[in-house]
Scaffold this active site. Structure first.
Site, PDB file in Angstrom:
ATOM      1  N   GLN A  76       0.917  -1.261   0.008  1.00  0.00           N
ATOM      2  CA  GLN A  76       0.162  -0.064   0.135  1.00  0.00           C
ATOM      3  C   GLN A  76       1.001   1.313  -0.073  1.00  0.00           C
ATOM      4  O   GLN A  76       0.435   2.336   0.251  1.00  0.00           O
ATOM      5  CB  GLN A  76      -0.845  -0.019   1.145  1.00  0.00           C
ATOM      6  CG  GLN A  76      -2.123  -1.053   1.286  1.00  0.00           C
ATOM      7  CD  GLN A  76      -3.036  -0.995   0.003  1.00  0.00           C
ATOM      8  OE1 GLN A  76      -3.195   0.059  -0.581  1.00  0.00           O
ATOM      9  NE2 GLN A  76      -3.513  -2.032  -0.689  1.00  0.00           N
ATOM     10  N   SER A  77       2.077   1.201  -0.547  1.00  0.00           N
ATOM     11  CA  SER A  77       2.935   2.324  -0.452  1.00  0.00           C
ATOM     12  C   SER A  77       2.568   3.317  -1.383  1.00  0.00           C
ATOM     13  O   SER A  77       2.114   3.410  -2.676  1.00  0.00           O
ATOM     14  CB  SER A  77       4.247   1.870  -0.983  1.00  0.00           C
ATOM     15  OG  SER A  77       5.332   3.031  -1.268  1.00  0.00           O
ATOM     16  N   ASN A  78       2.344   4.791  -0.598  1.00  0.00           N
ATOM     17  CA  ASN A  78       2.082   5.899  -1.318  1.00  0.00           C
ATOM     18  C   ASN A  78       3.246   6.290  -2.414  1.00  0.00           C
ATOM     19  O   ASN A  78       2.969   6.781  -3.264  1.00  0.00           O
ATOM     20  CB  ASN A  78       1.827   7.004  -0.296  1.00  0.00           C
ATOM     21  CG  ASN A  78       0.680   6.722   0.427  1.00  0.00           C
ATOM     22  OD1 ASN A  78      -0.489   6.296  -0.075  1.00  0.00           O
ATOM     23  ND2 ASN A  78       0.850   6.938   1.863  1.00  0.00           N
TER      24      ASN A  78
END
Length: 323
Positions: A76-78
């Site tokens: 879920q890395s921005n």
């Protein structure tokens, strides 16, 4: 000697500053004491703080002849999402290297990664060092295929990328005369480091989200090239909201997300901005942030991650039941 890097323009600056009078009153502050810096409104790929970093790191990659951007992060890395967005904007290829194995869920940032055309590699790695090794092997494979990859750092954080938040600190100083404290999530380190370099350690409160084990040392190392007198021991860092871990949702974060949403319509994510707001709330309650001092909450974005966070979604169900 290499030529100096000229940053790209991937967003519209400066981002706005808005008042938070109802939340301020709820925390016992003056109605004009609390503001939010809207770095969630940077635009590209859903917005967020990573764009300020990517303007520098991708500029360096292009200067070195890259045609492919490779980076690492949690699923879920921005940073991974916005790397894919920057690649799409610039006509580059993006390869995102994640730990572990692919799961059944394809929600939150992973949905946007797909729309943005990124190639996802689930490396099986556990731990940041193993993930970095996996990304290096991906770069080797890409070179063998004839590509020219650039490996961007974890979280987009480096001495170079800290310049993006040095500029943000300069924006804040001009937008908020008399600024006493800027509160920001502390992940991979360069966002806080840039603010420390421009505003000073005494005016920057970082709230550790548990992304790295050596957060204090990383902030110091990224800030010192721009502010040589910065020392790790002088940094204001709140480690009290990591809870059960980086991917977990704690009670202080639940409260902070709910307060912000219901009092100001300000939506936070459970990993970064929710923890940062929990740190701001705690600082006000223990008297570290006081009435009369102008405080800015730096909203670093991350909303897509909310929809990929099972504990946050389950907590929202309890709110609906209670209502």
């Amino acid at each position: 000697m290499s030529a100096p890097i000229t940053p790209l323009s991937l967003a519209t600056w400066p981002t706005p500053v808005e008042p938070l009078p109802r939340l301020a009153a709820a925390l016992g502050l003056g109605r004009d004491d609390l503001l939010v810096k809207r770095d969630d409104l940077t635009g590209l790929g859903g917005g967020g703080n990573k764009i300020r970093k990517l303007e520098w790191t991708v500029a360096e990659a292009l200067a070195n002849g890259a045609d492919t951007l490779v980076t690492t992060g949690a699923p879920q890395s921005n940073h991974a999402r916005l790397t894919a967005a920057a690649a799409a904007r610039l006509g580059l290829r993006a390869v995102l290297v994640f730990p572990g194995e692919p799961g059944a869920a394809r929600s939150g940032d992973l949905v946007l990664d797909a729309f943005l055309g990124a190639e996802l590699v689930f490396s099986g790695a556990t731990g940041q060092e193993a993930l970095g090794d996996a990304a290096s092997r991906v770069c080797d494979r890409l070179r063998a295929e004839g590509a020219r990859p650039a490996l961007l750092p974890f979280g987009g954080s480096s001495v170079l990328s800290a310049r993006g938040y040095l500029r943000c600190g300069e924006e804040l100083a001009s937008q908020v005369p008399g600024l006493r404290t800027a509160v920001v999530a502390l992940g991979s380190g360069a966002t806080m480091a840039g603010l420390v370099a421009s505003l000073g350690a005494e005016r920057t409160l970082g709230v550790d989200v548990g992304a790295v084990d050596d957060a204090r040392r990383r902030v110091e190392s990224f800030a010192v090239p721009y502010a040589p007198n910065v020392r790790a021991d002088d940094l204001r860092i709140d480690h009290g909201h990591i809870g059960g871990g980086y991917a977990r949702l704690g009670g202080s974060v639940e409260e902070a997300m709910t307060l912000s949403a219901r009092l100001e319509g300000l939506v936070l994510d459970p990993t970064y901005t929710g923890r940062a707001m929990a740190g701001l709330v705690a600082a006000a309650r223990r008297g570290e942030i006081v009435p009369g001092d102008r405080t800015v909450f730096v909203h670093t974005g991350g909303l897509p991650g909310l929809f990929g966070h099972t504990e946050a979604l389950a907590f929202a169900d309890t709110l609906r039941t209670a209502d």
